[in-house]
Write a protein that holds these residues in place. Structure first.
Motif, mmCIF file in Angstrom:
data_model
loop_
_atom_site.group_PDB
_atom_site.id
_atom_site.type_symbol
_atom_site.label_atom_id
_atom_site.label_comp_id
_atom_site.label_asym_id
_atom_site.label_seq_id
_atom_site.Cartn_x
_atom_site.Cartn_y
_atom_site.Cartn_z
ATOM 1 N N VAL A 64 0.749 -1.275 -0.150
ATOM 2 C CA VAL A 64 -0.038 0.095 -0.071
ATOM 3 C C VAL A 64 0.851 1.219 0.201
ATOM 4 C CG1 VAL A 64 -1.792 1.512 1.554
ATOM 5 C CG2 VAL A 64 -2.175 -0.948 1.127
ATOM 6 N N ALA A 65 1.772 1.432 0.787
ATOM 7 C CA ALA A 65 2.746 2.443 0.850
ATOM 8 C C ALA A 65 3.494 2.491 -0.373
ATOM 9 C CB ALA A 65 3.951 2.480 2.008
ATOM 10 N N ALA A 66 3.947 1.468 -1.124
ATOM 11 C CA ALA A 66 4.641 1.764 -2.419
ATOM 12 C C ALA A 66 3.430 2.314 -3.572
ATOM 13 C CB ALA A 66 5.117 0.413 -3.095
ATOM 14 N N VAL A 70 4.021 5.905 -5.420
ATOM 15 C CA VAL A 70 4.346 5.887 -6.789
ATOM 16 C C VAL A 70 3.236 6.563 -7.679
ATOM 17 C CG1 VAL A 70 4.056 4.099 -9.093
ATOM 18 C CG2 VAL A 70 5.444 3.629 -6.894
ATOM 19 N N PHE A 71 2.077 6.534 -7.153
ATOM 20 C CA PHE A 71 0.896 7.323 -7.976
ATOM 21 C C PHE A 71 0.555 8.627 -7.361
ATOM 22 C CE2 PHE A 71 0.807 2.759 -9.239
ATOM 23 C CZ PHE A 71 0.851 2.973 -10.696
ATOM 24 N N THR A 72 1.074 9.150 -6.459
ATOM 25 C CA THR A 72 0.988 10.473 -5.805
ATOM 26 C C THR A 72 1.890 11.204 -6.616
ATOM 27 O OG1 THR A 72 0.115 9.824 -3.720
ATOM 28 C CG2 THR A 72 1.031 12.199 -3.891
ATOM 29 N N ALA A 88 9.730 6.032 -4.121
ATOM 30 C CA ALA A 88 9.112 4.530 -3.450
ATOM 31 C C ALA A 88 10.266 3.541 -3.524
ATOM 32 C CB ALA A 88 7.810 4.073 -4.330
ATOM 33 N N THR A 89 11.473 3.622 -3.996
ATOM 34 C CA THR A 89 12.414 2.827 -4.150
ATOM 35 C C THR A 89 13.050 2.034 -2.939
ATOM 36 O OG1 THR A 89 14.377 4.399 -4.433
ATOM 37 C CG2 THR A 89 13.310 3.615 -6.499
ATOM 38 N N PRO A 90 12.986 2.821 -1.836
ATOM 39 C CA PRO A 90 13.365 2.127 -0.660
ATOM 40 C C PRO A 90 12.389 0.727 -0.407
ATOM 41 C CG PRO A 90 13.508 4.254 -0.318
ATOM 42 C CD PRO A 90 12.863 4.148 -1.436
ATOM 43 N N GLY A 177 12.753 -8.394 5.414
ATOM 44 C CA GLY A 177 11.513 -7.576 5.257
ATOM 45 C C GLY A 177 11.171 -7.531 3.772
ATOM 46 N N TRP A 178 9.843 -7.374 3.529
ATOM 47 C CA TRP A 178 9.306 -7.460 2.199
ATOM 48 C C TRP A 178 9.827 -6.024 1.246
ATOM 49 C CZ3 TRP A 178 6.472 -11.451 0.737
ATOM 50 C CH2 TRP A 178 6.027 -12.469 1.661
ATOM 51 N N ARG A 179 9.703 -6.540 0.043
ATOM 52 C CA ARG A 179 10.220 -5.571 -0.949
ATOM 53 C C ARG A 179 9.365 -5.676 -2.331
ATOM 54 N NH1 ARG A 179 12.248 -4.071 2.844
ATOM 55 N NH2 ARG A 179 14.228 -2.968 3.075
ATOM 56 N N ILE A 180 8.975 -4.758 -3.030
ATOM 57 C CA ILE A 180 8.180 -4.852 -4.166
ATOM 58 C C ILE A 180 8.796 -5.273 -5.363
ATOM 59 C CG2 ILE A 180 6.744 -3.777 -5.759
ATOM 60 C CD1 ILE A 180 5.377 -3.987 -2.790
ATOM 61 N N SER A 181 8.610 -6.417 -5.942
ATOM 62 C CA SER A 181 9.279 -6.794 -7.119
ATOM 63 C C SER A 181 8.548 -6.796 -8.511
ATOM 64 C CB SER A 181 9.810 -8.186 -6.818
ATOM 65 O OG SER A 181 8.311 -9.155 -6.781
#
Length: 187
Positions: A64-66, A70-72, A88-90, A177-181
């Motif tokens: 959700v944070a990513a 990304v879209f703001t 959002a890259t972190p 920790g999770w990261r968006i892939s």
């Protein structure tokens, strides 16, 4: 709904973009008992500001944070959508961030002319994301995938627009920790 066997692959390079009018919604969801357990067992380091409040052990919070980052869009401060993506890259894997850094503007169907119009008018688009529970691959200790609805709110009485986005988060093992892939805007 997207059947699990048609879920976008990790190596996907094509991006299908579609805008839906407001009204397309996805149900938000509470963490599953497995996610709650994983948070207690996950010693992952916290994110730095501005993501310090995001639990790196919650794939849903990271997703959700990513999406919202990304879209703001702040066209009066940003040259194009890549600025939002870079912010959002972190929350992303290194490979994904590097791959999409150069193609960030294709994530959402926003033309250069529209961006410049928003810049002149001082419009800021704030994104809100909701993760759906519908048809997604089974969660594992190292994979989380969802269909999300991202609403873009331009303010000033202008109607909101919604995007349907596939998002995937990974981690090398359950204590990490999770990261968006992966992130793909779809119909």
């Amino acid at each position: 709904m997207t059947p699990a066997n048609t879920w976008p692959t990790r190596g996907m390079t094509a991006l299908t973009v579609s805008v839906l009018l407001t009204g397309a919604g996805a149900c938000g969801r509470a963490p599953t008992p497995g996610e709650a357990r994983n948070r207690m067992d996950c010693p992952a380091a916290s994110f730095a500001d501005p993501f310090a409040r995001i639990d790196p052990c919650s794939a849903a919070e990271v997703a959700v944070a990513a999406l919202e980052t990304v879209f703001t869009y702040r066209p009066s401060e940003q040259a194009d959508q890549r600025s939002s993506f870079r912010a959002a890259t972190p929350l992303m894997t290194t490979d994904f961030a590097a791959r999409w850094d150069t193609t960030g503007p294709v994530l959402a169907p926003i033309t250069s002319m529209r961006w410049q119009q928003w810049r002149r008018l001082g419009i800021v688009l704030t994104a809100t994301a909701r993760l759906g529970d519908d048809d997604h691959p089974a969660d594992t200790d190292t994979l989380f995938a969802r269909v999300a609805t991202v609403a873009l709110h331009p303010g000033g009485g202008t109607p909101s627009t919604s995007l349907v986005v596939y998002i995937r988060a990974i981690r090398p093992n359950s204590p990490a920790g999770w990261r968006i892939s992966a992130l793909e805007v779809r119909t």
